[in-house]
Design a protein around this motif. Sequence first.
Motif, mmCIF file in Angstrom:
data_model
loop_
_atom_site.group_PDB
_atom_site.id
_atom_site.type_symbol
_atom_site.label_atom_id
_atom_site.label_comp_id
_atom_site.label_asym_id
_atom_site.label_seq_id
_atom_site.Cartn_x
_atom_site.Cartn_y
_atom_site.Cartn_z
ATOM 1 N N GLN A 86 0.731 -1.318 -0.072
ATOM 2 C CA GLN A 86 0.068 -0.039 -0.055
ATOM 3 C C GLN A 86 0.793 1.184 -0.080
ATOM 4 O O GLN A 86 0.480 2.277 -0.752
ATOM 5 N N LEU A 87 1.973 1.183 0.554
ATOM 6 C CA LEU A 87 2.720 2.401 0.979
ATOM 7 C C LEU A 87 3.695 2.798 -0.263
ATOM 8 O O LEU A 87 3.865 4.030 -0.511
ATOM 9 N N MET A 88 4.361 1.805 -0.794
ATOM 10 C CA MET A 88 5.452 2.180 -1.807
ATOM 11 C C MET A 88 4.526 2.371 -3.296
ATOM 12 O O MET A 88 3.677 1.715 -3.553
ATOM 13 N N PRO A 89 5.119 3.217 -3.979
ATOM 14 C CA PRO A 89 4.619 3.549 -5.196
ATOM 15 C C PRO A 89 5.029 2.614 -6.508
ATOM 16 O O PRO A 89 4.895 2.728 -7.553
ATOM 17 N N CYS A 90 5.954 1.429 -5.988
ATOM 18 C CA CYS A 90 6.387 0.497 -7.025
ATOM 19 C C CYS A 90 5.896 -0.925 -6.606
ATOM 20 O O CYS A 90 5.423 -1.211 -5.343
ATOM 21 N N PRO A 91 6.179 -2.012 -7.377
ATOM 22 C CA PRO A 91 5.592 -3.292 -7.106
ATOM 23 C C PRO A 91 6.604 -3.771 -5.673
ATOM 24 O O PRO A 91 7.837 -3.548 -5.753
ATOM 25 N N ALA A 200 14.757 -15.905 -5.275
ATOM 26 C CA ALA A 200 14.924 -15.992 -6.576
ATOM 27 C C ALA A 200 13.705 -16.023 -7.253
ATOM 28 O O ALA A 200 13.523 -15.141 -8.241
ATOM 29 N N CYS A 201 12.688 -16.512 -6.743
ATOM 30 C CA CYS A 201 11.110 -16.320 -7.143
ATOM 31 C C CYS A 201 10.704 -15.092 -7.235
ATOM 32 O O CYS A 201 10.125 -14.296 -8.297
ATOM 33 N N ALA A 202 11.139 -14.389 -6.003
ATOM 34 C CA ALA A 202 10.615 -13.005 -5.974
ATOM 35 C C ALA A 202 11.192 -12.065 -6.831
ATOM 36 O O ALA A 202 10.794 -10.850 -7.237
ATOM 37 N N THR A 203 12.608 -12.203 -7.036
ATOM 38 C CA THR A 203 13.225 -11.357 -7.917
ATOM 39 C C THR A 203 12.732 -11.490 -9.360
ATOM 40 O O THR A 203 12.483 -10.387 -9.815
ATOM 41 N N VAL A 204 12.415 -12.754 -9.894
ATOM 42 C CA VAL A 204 12.048 -12.767 -11.282
ATOM 43 C C VAL A 204 10.682 -12.133 -11.371
ATOM 44 O O VAL A 204 10.297 -11.663 -12.266
ATOM 45 N N LEU A 205 9.877 -12.578 -10.303
ATOM 46 C CA LEU A 205 8.385 -12.038 -10.306
ATOM 47 C C LEU A 205 8.481 -10.481 -10.375
ATOM 48 O O LEU A 205 7.496 -9.550 -10.922
ATOM 49 N N ALA A 206 9.408 -9.928 -9.437
ATOM 50 C CA ALA A 206 9.442 -8.332 -9.504
ATOM 51 C C ALA A 206 9.663 -7.677 -10.740
ATOM 52 O O ALA A 206 9.045 -6.839 -11.283
ATOM 53 N N GLU A 207 10.726 -8.380 -11.450
ATOM 54 C CA GLU A 207 10.940 -7.773 -12.731
ATOM 55 C C GLU A 207 10.004 -8.089 -13.679
ATOM 56 O O GLU A 207 9.834 -7.030 -14.255
ATOM 57 N N ALA A 208 9.139 -9.004 -13.732
ATOM 58 C CA ALA A 208 8.097 -9.168 -14.363
ATOM 59 C C ALA A 208 7.057 -8.161 -14.359
ATOM 60 O O ALA A 208 6.361 -7.542 -15.172
ATOM 61 N N LEU A 209 6.783 -7.741 -12.954
ATOM 62 C CA LEU A 209 5.854 -6.799 -12.601
ATOM 63 C C LEU A 209 6.507 -5.358 -13.224
ATOM 64 O O LEU A 209 5.264 -4.578 -13.578
ATOM 65 N N VAL A 210 7.448 -5.160 -13.087
ATOM 66 C CA VAL A 210 8.050 -3.778 -13.418
ATOM 67 C C VAL A 210 7.884 -3.703 -14.921
ATOM 68 O O VAL A 210 7.259 -2.581 -15.527
ATOM 69 N N ARG A 211 7.967 -4.760 -15.629
ATOM 70 C CA ARG A 211 7.821 -4.670 -17.235
ATOM 71 C C ARG A 211 6.427 -4.533 -17.640
ATOM 72 O O ARG A 211 6.142 -4.164 -18.681
#
Length: 243
Positions: A86-91, A200-211
């Motif tokens: 809720q707080l952050m402006p990014c995934p 590793a899972c969170a890193t890959v998912l975070a990158e996907a959400l940014v894209r």
Amino acid sequence: MKLLVANANTTQAITELCAAAARAAASPGTEVIPATPRFGPAVIGTRAEDIVAGHALLSLLAEHAGQVDAVVLAVSHDTALEAARQLMPCPVVGMTEAACLMACTQGGRFGLVTFGGVETYRERITRHGLIGRCASLVGVDATPQEAVADRAAVEAKVLRGITHAATEGADCVMLGGAALAGMAAGLAPASPVPLLDGIACATVLAEALVRLRLPKPRLGSFAAPSGRASIGLDAALAAMLRG
């Protein structure tokens, strides 16, 4: 892409393990930025410590708001995940959340191996809506501190836990603990089922959400807070609550 890997406890060695695991999984060009809170528990092991760590984590994230493209919570309890989102402006992605979601692509049911007690993990997986897909929760007789100090001895215990989870019907197994970050790769050849590293899972998912470039919601329970008064908070966190 700048990816903040935010620990929720104050053990720098665990932050470094998680950052290394994130760098190993990240795409070329992704910059991994490790961060450790300036106050809070050394290692989260109780409900009370988790609440304290949540405050420390939100203060840490507020300092980086607007400077990173996504956040990985390097804490297996997914401490303060909903509040951070809720707080952050990014995934913002929790490591156990990401591992659960990825595990659902590997088979019908998954297992989790962690240190000590498992009840808080049962509650967290239930909160993610995936407890029906969980076949086994295994707590090994080891501590995060031991995982840092004597990696080989803890790996042997974790492997036995993985095998036990597989015999209980797990088609894959998550390693639930920030201090276990990076361990899956070494254990994979001896494991009877696929292993999932939460970082590793969170890193890959975070990158996907940014894209995907999904917008921040402007309405609903995850819209950014505004107009909230506070006393005694760090300046950056107080400012984010005010909007």
